[in-house]
Scaffold this motif. Structure first.
Motif, PDB file in Angstrom:
ATOM      1  N   GLY A  87      87.512 -65.070 -17.256  1.00  0.00           N
ATOM      2  CA  GLY A  87      88.128 -65.935 -16.237  1.00  0.00           C
ATOM      3  C   GLY A  87      88.218 -65.186 -14.930  1.00  0.00           C
ATOM      4  N   GLU A  88      89.273 -65.446 -14.164  1.00  0.00           N
ATOM      5  CA  GLU A  88      89.406 -64.821 -12.838  1.00  0.00           C
ATOM      6  C   GLU A  88      90.022 -63.430 -12.909  1.00  0.00           C
ATOM      7  OE1 GLU A  88      90.212 -69.006 -10.368  1.00  0.00           O
ATOM      8  OE2 GLU A  88      91.777 -67.455 -10.562  1.00  0.00           O
ATOM      9  N   THR A  89      90.739 -63.163 -13.983  1.00  0.00           N
ATOM     10  CA  THR A  89      91.561 -61.944 -14.018  1.00  0.00           C
ATOM     11  C   THR A  89      91.090 -60.978 -15.113  1.00  0.00           C
ATOM     12  OG1 THR A  89      93.146 -62.722 -15.678  1.00  0.00           O
ATOM     13  CG2 THR A  89      93.516 -63.414 -13.375  1.00  0.00           C
TER      14      THR A  89
ATOM     15  N   VAL B  88      92.323 -59.145 -23.883  1.00  0.00           N
ATOM     16  CA  VAL B  88      92.173 -59.954 -25.099  1.00  0.00           C
ATOM     17  C   VAL B  88      91.035 -59.399 -25.944  1.00  0.00           C
ATOM     18  CG1 VAL B  88      91.546 -62.226 -25.993  1.00  0.00           C
ATOM     19  CG2 VAL B  88      93.178 -62.039 -24.102  1.00  0.00           C
TER      20      VAL B  88
ATOM     21  N   TRP C  41      91.072 -71.684 -29.033  1.00  0.00           N
ATOM     22  CA  TRP C  41      90.610 -71.535 -27.657  1.00  0.00           C
ATOM     23  C   TRP C  41      89.087 -71.747 -27.624  1.00  0.00           C
ATOM     24  CZ3 TRP C  41      91.161 -69.912 -22.487  1.00  0.00           C
ATOM     25  CH2 TRP C  41      92.489 -69.839 -22.014  1.00  0.00           C
TER      26      TRP C  41
ATOM     27  N   VAL D 230      85.893 -65.709 -26.438  1.00  0.00           N
ATOM     28  CA  VAL D 230      86.624 -65.272 -25.249  1.00  0.00           C
ATOM     29  C   VAL D 230      85.656 -65.329 -24.071  1.00  0.00           C
ATOM     30  CG1 VAL D 230      88.158 -63.517 -24.300  1.00  0.00           C
ATOM     31  CG2 VAL D 230      87.867 -63.682 -26.774  1.00  0.00           C
ATOM     32  N   ILE D 231      86.042 -66.050 -23.025  1.00  0.00           N
ATOM     33  CA  ILE D 231      85.156 -66.228 -21.872  1.00  0.00           C
ATOM     34  C   ILE D 231      85.842 -65.708 -20.620  1.00  0.00           C
ATOM     35  CG2 ILE D 231      83.903 -67.889 -20.427  1.00  0.00           C
ATOM     36  CD1 ILE D 231      83.729 -69.717 -22.895  1.00  0.00           C
TER      37      ILE D 231
ATOM     38  N   HIS E 220      92.576 -60.459 -17.768  1.00  0.00           N
ATOM     39  CA  HIS E 220      93.082 -60.879 -19.078  1.00  0.00           C
ATOM     40  C   HIS E 220      91.970 -60.837 -20.123  1.00  0.00           C
ATOM     41  CE1 HIS E 220      95.224 -63.849 -21.842  1.00  0.00           C
ATOM     42  NE2 HIS E 220      95.957 -62.755 -21.778  1.00  0.00           N
TER      43      HIS E 220
END
Ligand SMILES: Nc1c(NC[C@H](O)[C@H](O)[C@H](O)CO)[nH]c(=O)[nH]c1=O
Ligand SMILES: CC(=O)[C@@H](O)COP(=O)(O)O
Length: 168
Positions: free
Chosen positions: A94-96, A102, A31, A91-92, A98
């Motif tokens: 996002g909108e949620t 993570v 990722w 890890v970047i 999540h």
């Protein structure tokens, strides 16, 4: 901010244990592969700069940062002679939510590996709000967290070796 306006990746080789006899594993998340490859390169180059032999560095790839936990666990089982492992991820946000799960999951998982197994697992997982923050910390203006992770790996490998010596 701990990193802003600083390059935390510079090190004094005189203060780093000689690593020519150490063997290292690096597990790399796919990722944000441009970021994780930059982190890997920083770690690899720091290992070589401190005397590690290329043939003593093994790399495995996993799909995402959450899989770093299992990947590091299996690497430990497959290569018992390793002196330390680096878990590399990006890890970047996002909108949620999540991102939160993570980050927390991989952090706790790698912490557990350090408690359950005898090989140190170094946490080289960027947890950034923006892609620019990741770029800045994987070979950009704030240095390379991969470089820092390699130095930590060498120091922890030496600590593990010294601990074994005192025990036996
Ligand atoms: N969003 C990011 C992820 N998400 C994927 C998870 O890590 C995992 O692979 C998935 O939940 C399946 O188990 N992973 C990253 O490394 N970086 C991200 O920004
Ligand atoms: C960290 C993540 O999993 C995240 O990048 C996924 O993005 P989103 O929260 O927009 O689904």
């Amino acid at each position: 901010m701990a990193t802003a306006n600083k390059n935390l990746s510079q090190y004094d080789k005189e203060t780093i244990p000689n690593a020519k006899n150490f063997k290292f594993g690096i597990v790399v998340s796919e990722w944000n592969e441009d970021i994780t490859q930059g982190l890997f390169q920083g770690a690899f180059d720091a290992f070589i700069d401190n005397g590690v032999l290329k043939e003593n560095i093994v790399r495995w790839n996993v799909p995402g940062s959450f899989e770093l936990i299992y990947g590091c666990k299996k690497l430990t089982e497959s290569f018992e002679m390793l002196d330390a492992i680096i878990a590399v991820g990006s890890v970047i946000q996002g909108e949620t939510k999540h991102f939160d799960f993570v980050c927390e999951g991989v952090t706790q998982g790698i912490k557990d590996l350090n408690l359950q197994q005898d090989i140190p697992v170094i946490f080289c997982v960027l947890t950034d709000n923006t892609k620019q923050q990741s770029i800045d910390r994987s070979g950009g203006k704030y240095g390379n967290k991969g470089t820092e992770a390699a130095i930590a790996a060498i120091k922890m490998a030496q600590l593990r070796k010294d601990a074994k010596f005192y025990k036996d």
